[in-house]
Write a protein that holds these residues in place. Structure first.
Motif, PDB file in Angstrom:
ATOM      1  N   GLY A 190       0.806  -1.253   0.076  1.00 58.78           N
ATOM      2  CA  GLY A 190      -0.107  -0.091   0.032  1.00 58.78           C
ATOM      3  C   GLY A 190       0.704   0.980  -0.304  1.00 58.78           C
ATOM      4  N   LEU A 191       1.806   1.080  -0.420  1.00 58.84           N
ATOM      5  CA  LEU A 191       3.017   2.647  -0.325  1.00 58.84           C
ATOM      6  C   LEU A 191       3.074   2.619  -2.390  1.00 58.84           C
ATOM      7  CD1 LEU A 191       5.562   0.704   1.219  1.00 58.84           C
ATOM      8  CD2 LEU A 191       4.042   2.260   2.776  1.00 58.84           C
ATOM      9  N   HIS A 192       2.157   2.339  -2.771  1.00 57.93           N
ATOM     10  CA  HIS A 192       2.423   3.251  -3.688  1.00 57.93           C
ATOM     11  C   HIS A 192       1.795   5.000  -3.493  1.00 57.93           C
ATOM     12  CE1 HIS A 192      -1.921   1.665  -3.430  1.00 57.93           C
ATOM     13  NE2 HIS A 192      -2.267   2.505  -4.360  1.00 57.93           N
ATOM     14  N   LYS A 193       1.601   5.252  -2.880  1.00 55.29           N
ATOM     15  CA  LYS A 193       1.110   6.959  -2.480  1.00 55.29           C
ATOM     16  C   LYS A 193       1.713   6.747  -1.114  1.00 55.29           C
ATOM     17  CE  LYS A 193      -3.862   5.823  -2.864  1.00 55.29           C
ATOM     18  NZ  LYS A 193      -5.313   6.493  -3.457  1.00 55.29           N
ATOM     19  N   GLY A 194       1.043   7.753  -0.357  1.00 59.90           N
ATOM     20  CA  GLY A 194       1.223   8.022   0.710  1.00 59.90           C
ATOM     21  C   GLY A 194       2.239   7.889   1.550  1.00 59.90           C
ATOM     22  N   ASP A 195       2.392   8.214   3.274  1.00 61.32           N
ATOM     23  CA  ASP A 195       3.313   7.825   3.882  1.00 61.32           C
ATOM     24  C   ASP A 195       3.617   6.338   4.458  1.00 61.32           C
ATOM     25  OD1 ASP A 195       2.923  11.176   5.490  1.00 61.32           O
ATOM     26  OD2 ASP A 195       4.003  10.077   3.645  1.00 61.32           O
ATOM     27  N   LEU A 196       4.598   5.616   4.943  1.00 59.75           N
ATOM     28  CA  LEU A 196       4.852   4.553   5.528  1.00 59.75           C
ATOM     29  C   LEU A 196       3.978   4.383   6.593  1.00 59.75           C
ATOM     30  CD1 LEU A 196       6.592   1.461   5.298  1.00 59.75           C
ATOM     31  CD2 LEU A 196       8.649   2.884   6.362  1.00 59.75           C
ATOM     32  N   VAL A 197       3.056   3.563   6.694  1.00 56.52           N
ATOM     33  CA  VAL A 197       2.489   3.451   7.490  1.00 56.52           C
ATOM     34  C   VAL A 197       3.233   1.907   8.340  1.00 56.52           C
ATOM     35  CG1 VAL A 197       0.770   2.365   9.182  1.00 56.52           C
ATOM     36  CG2 VAL A 197       0.458   3.296   7.128  1.00 56.52           C
ATOM     37  N   SER A 198       3.914   2.018   9.161  1.00 59.98           N
ATOM     38  CA  SER A 198       4.538   1.150  10.572  1.00 59.98           C
ATOM     39  C   SER A 198       4.485   0.046  10.021  1.00 59.98           C
ATOM     40  CB  SER A 198       5.891   1.332  11.692  1.00 59.98           C
ATOM     41  OG  SER A 198       6.314   0.184  12.232  1.00 59.98           O
ATOM     42  N   ASP A 199       3.056   0.123  11.767  1.00 58.80           N
ATOM     43  CA  ASP A 199       1.779  -1.511  12.003  1.00 58.80           C
ATOM     44  C   ASP A 199       2.003  -1.890  10.470  1.00 58.80           C
ATOM     45  OD1 ASP A 199       2.375  -0.422  14.008  1.00 58.80           O
ATOM     46  OD2 ASP A 199       1.068   0.561  14.408  1.00 58.80           O
ATOM     47  N   HIS A 200       1.870  -1.020   9.078  1.00 58.96           N
ATOM     48  CA  HIS A 200       1.319  -2.204   8.383  1.00 58.96           C
ATOM     49  C   HIS A 200       2.409  -3.294   7.647  1.00 58.96           C
ATOM     50  CE1 HIS A 200      -1.187  -2.965   4.763  1.00 58.96           C
ATOM     51  NE2 HIS A 200      -0.362  -2.312   3.728  1.00 58.96           N
ATOM     52  N   VAL A 201       3.146  -2.414   7.780  1.00 61.67           N
ATOM     53  CA  VAL A 201       4.705  -3.047   7.005  1.00 61.67           C
ATOM     54  C   VAL A 201       4.825  -4.493   7.887  1.00 61.67           C
ATOM     55  CG1 VAL A 201       7.446  -3.574   6.559  1.00 61.67           C
ATOM     56  CG2 VAL A 201       5.544  -1.176   5.655  1.00 61.67           C
ATOM     57  N   GLN A 202       4.764  -4.075   9.051  1.00 61.51           N
ATOM     58  CA  GLN A 202       4.991  -4.768  10.337  1.00 61.51           C
ATOM     59  C   GLN A 202       3.834  -6.323  10.097  1.00 61.51           C
ATOM     60  OE1 GLN A 202       7.257  -5.676  12.471  1.00 61.51           O
ATOM     61  NE2 GLN A 202       7.751  -3.438  13.519  1.00 61.51           N
ATOM     62  N   ASP A 203       2.651  -5.709   9.957  1.00 67.07           N
ATOM     63  CA  ASP A 203       1.607  -7.237   9.593  1.00 67.07           C
ATOM     64  C   ASP A 203       2.269  -8.007   8.266  1.00 67.07           C
ATOM     65  OD1 ASP A 203       0.265  -6.862  11.954  1.00 67.07           O
ATOM     66  OD2 ASP A 203      -1.044  -4.897  11.252  1.00 67.07           O
ATOM     67  N   TRP A 204       2.717  -7.593   7.560  1.00 68.88           N
ATOM     68  CA  TRP A 204       2.743  -8.086   6.198  1.00 68.88           C
ATOM     69  C   TRP A 204       4.187  -9.225   6.279  1.00 68.88           C
ATOM     70  CZ3 TRP A 204       7.144  -7.813   2.428  1.00 68.88           C
ATOM     71  CH2 TRP A 204       7.000  -8.697   1.303  1.00 68.88           C
TER      72      TRP A 204
END
Length: 291
Positions: free
Chosen positions: A260-274
């Motif tokens: 989900g990083l094609h736009k907007g800021d990096l969301v740490s929790d989202h990357v952690q979950d992935w």
């Protein structure tokens, strides 16, 4: 830190630099996207080297390291960012040299032919060949694996070894995601074919990189002082985990869209979950490679 613990979100390489003597850095997706260079990444590696660290670029490019260096020059990646380059193309050349008296069938575009430069190679059809070198698709913007299925079936009937010169499945080129030689090799392997993978995530390319680093620095590099940097879970991170070294995953690379990083800021929790859902985990992750 270990690759088994939950990865840390870091803002830049400076937060990790003191822990490592050597960085093994991926090229495509970290230093450039096939169209333009990422200046912050080159700056980070240059700063790491200025502090006494060593940097070896480790690429699954199906071309010799010298050829990749020339390409990086064209993108504007400064030579101050790295000490040396090791590619799957280099290991492919070694595999070819070991079979120099045999006939090879090549699968891949003309731009990959520097693999054979200076080697007395005999080329032939699938029916004539003793083994196959696959460097990629002839037209990666239009072709799929199914276009190669009849050829793979013919290879399988003759039990031909495939040397895969680029184990990557996909690559980012500008705003496109394109298939690589690894896709063809995986299909052949799933059909029952024998494949030698010349690059990441397999061990020989890391052995070669550490050997080159030892030559440059004049001393052997301890694995617990080595950091691999890359953007692909299957190759960069899995390769580091398998080799027993730490890794830094660059999130805004090949996995950016699924993160989900094609736009907007990096969301740490989202990357952690992935990352938690992946078969391997990096030691840390960052949005991009920067200092």
């Amino acid at each position: 830190m270990t690759a088994l613990s939950r990865p840390a979100h870091v803002e830049g390489l400076h937060t990790l630099a003191d822990r490592y003597d050597l960085v093994l850095c991926d090229v495509w997706g970290v230093l450039h996207n096939g169209v333009k260079a990422y200046e912050a990444a080159s700056d980070a590696l240059t700063r790491f080297r200025a502090r006494g660290g060593r940097v070896v670029l480790v690429s699954n490019a199906p071309r010799p390291g010298a050829s990749v260096g020339t390409q990086l020059d064209g993108f504007g990646v400064p030579r101050t960012a790295y000490d040396s380059i090791v590619t799957s193309g280099d290991l492919t050349r070694l595999a070819i040299e070991e079979r120099i008296d045999r006939i090879v069938h090549h699968i891949g575009p003309p731009r990959d032919m520097p693999i054979y430069d200076g080697l007395d190679v005999r080329f032939g059809s699938v029916e004539e060949a003793d083994y196959v070198v696959c460097s990629g698709f002839d037209n990666d913007e239009e072709e799929t694996v199914e276009d190669y299925r009849p050829q793979l079936e013919a290879m399988l009937r003759r039990d031909l070894l495939m040397v895969c010169a680029n184990p990557d499945l996909i690559v980012e080129r500008g705003n496109m995601i394109l298939p690589c030689a690894g896709t063809i090799a995986l299909a052949y392997e799933e059909m029952g074919g024998n494949v030698f993978y010349a690059g990441k995530p397999h061990g020989p390319v890391y052995d070669q990189a550490l050997s080159v680093a030892a030559e440059v620095s004049g001393r052997a590099m301890a694995k617990d002082r080595v950091l691999a940097v890359g953007d692909a879970i299957r190759t960069d991170i899995a390769g580091a985990v398998g080799y027993g070294i730490d890794s830094l995953m660059i999130a805004r690379g090949i996995h950016a869209e699924e993160l989900g990083l094609h736009k907007g800021d990096l969301v740490s929790d989202h990357v952690q979950d992935w990352v938690d859902r992946q078969p391997v985990r990096p030691t840390a992750f960052a949005e991009v490679l920067s200092w």
